[in-house]
Design a protein around this motif. Structure first.
Motif, mmCIF file in Angstrom:
data_model
loop_
_atom_site.group_PDB
_atom_site.id
_atom_site.type_symbol
_atom_site.label_atom_id
_atom_site.label_comp_id
_atom_site.label_asym_id
_atom_site.label_seq_id
_atom_site.Cartn_x
_atom_site.Cartn_y
_atom_site.Cartn_z
ATOM 1 N N ASN A 168 -8.656 -24.369 -37.974
ATOM 2 C CA ASN A 168 -8.503 -23.485 -37.692
ATOM 3 C C ASN A 168 -9.025 -22.462 -36.606
ATOM 4 O OD1 ASN A 168 -6.494 -21.286 -37.712
ATOM 5 N ND2 ASN A 168 -7.948 -19.727 -39.017
ATOM 6 N N PRO A 182 -7.916 -29.723 -29.804
ATOM 7 C CA PRO A 182 -7.458 -28.535 -30.054
ATOM 8 C C PRO A 182 -6.583 -28.455 -28.992
ATOM 9 C CG PRO A 182 -9.602 -27.748 -29.895
ATOM 10 C CD PRO A 182 -9.332 -29.363 -29.577
ATOM 11 N N ARG A 204 -3.086 -25.360 -31.681
ATOM 12 C CA ARG A 204 -3.271 -25.884 -32.639
ATOM 13 C C ARG A 204 -4.284 -26.563 -32.590
ATOM 14 N NH1 ARG A 204 1.899 -29.307 -33.490
ATOM 15 N NH2 ARG A 204 1.496 -30.610 -30.977
ATOM 16 N N ILE A 215 -7.215 -19.357 -34.801
ATOM 17 C CA ILE A 215 -5.977 -19.678 -35.010
ATOM 18 C C ILE A 215 -5.127 -19.629 -34.914
ATOM 19 C CG2 ILE A 215 -4.108 -21.799 -33.880
ATOM 20 C CD1 ILE A 215 -6.701 -23.322 -33.729
#
Length: 120
Positions: free
Chosen positions: A52, A78, A72, A39
């Motif tokens: 992440n 997610p 995010r 991410i």
């Protein structure tokens, strides 16, 4: 865009358990057809951690890198911030639309796309 190494097998298994395949709300590709996406790009200090990373099929991985879609992790799942013409949607098999601005998902320190090199 620099290719990164795949996540360790234990992390990939955790991502599969959480995302169940491509996490993009418009997709149902199985885990075998997914790639682990950072991410916050690793070149910008993003860690190779469950918080992440998200599983995306090749199409949605390219889409995230080349369009205004953003992603995010929120409350362990997610969440995708689509371009302005769509509402914010959460990933998973139970897709739901919520209010909110995609700009609220932006990390101003991340400026990494396939067309622009990463910078802090």
């Amino acid at each position: 865009m620099t290719a990164s190494a795949p996540p360790p097998p234990t992390l990939r298994r955790r991502l599969i358990a959480r995302d169940k395949g491509c996490a993009h709300p418009d997709c149902d590709k199985p885990p075998a057809l997914t790639q682990a996406h950072h991410i916050r790009h690793h070149a910008n200090g993003g860690l190779t951690t469950e918080e992440n990373m998200v599983l995306l099929c090749a199409y949605h991985h390219t889409l995230i890198h080349n369009t205004a879609w953003e992603v995010r992790i929120r409350t362990g799942r997610p969440e995708f911030g689509p371009p302005d013409y769509r509402a914010t949607v959460s990933a998973g098999r139970q897709t739901r639309r919520t209010s909110g601005s995609p700009s609220s998902l932006r990390d101003p320190s991340v400026r990494c796309t396939a067309r622009k090199p990463c910078r802090s």
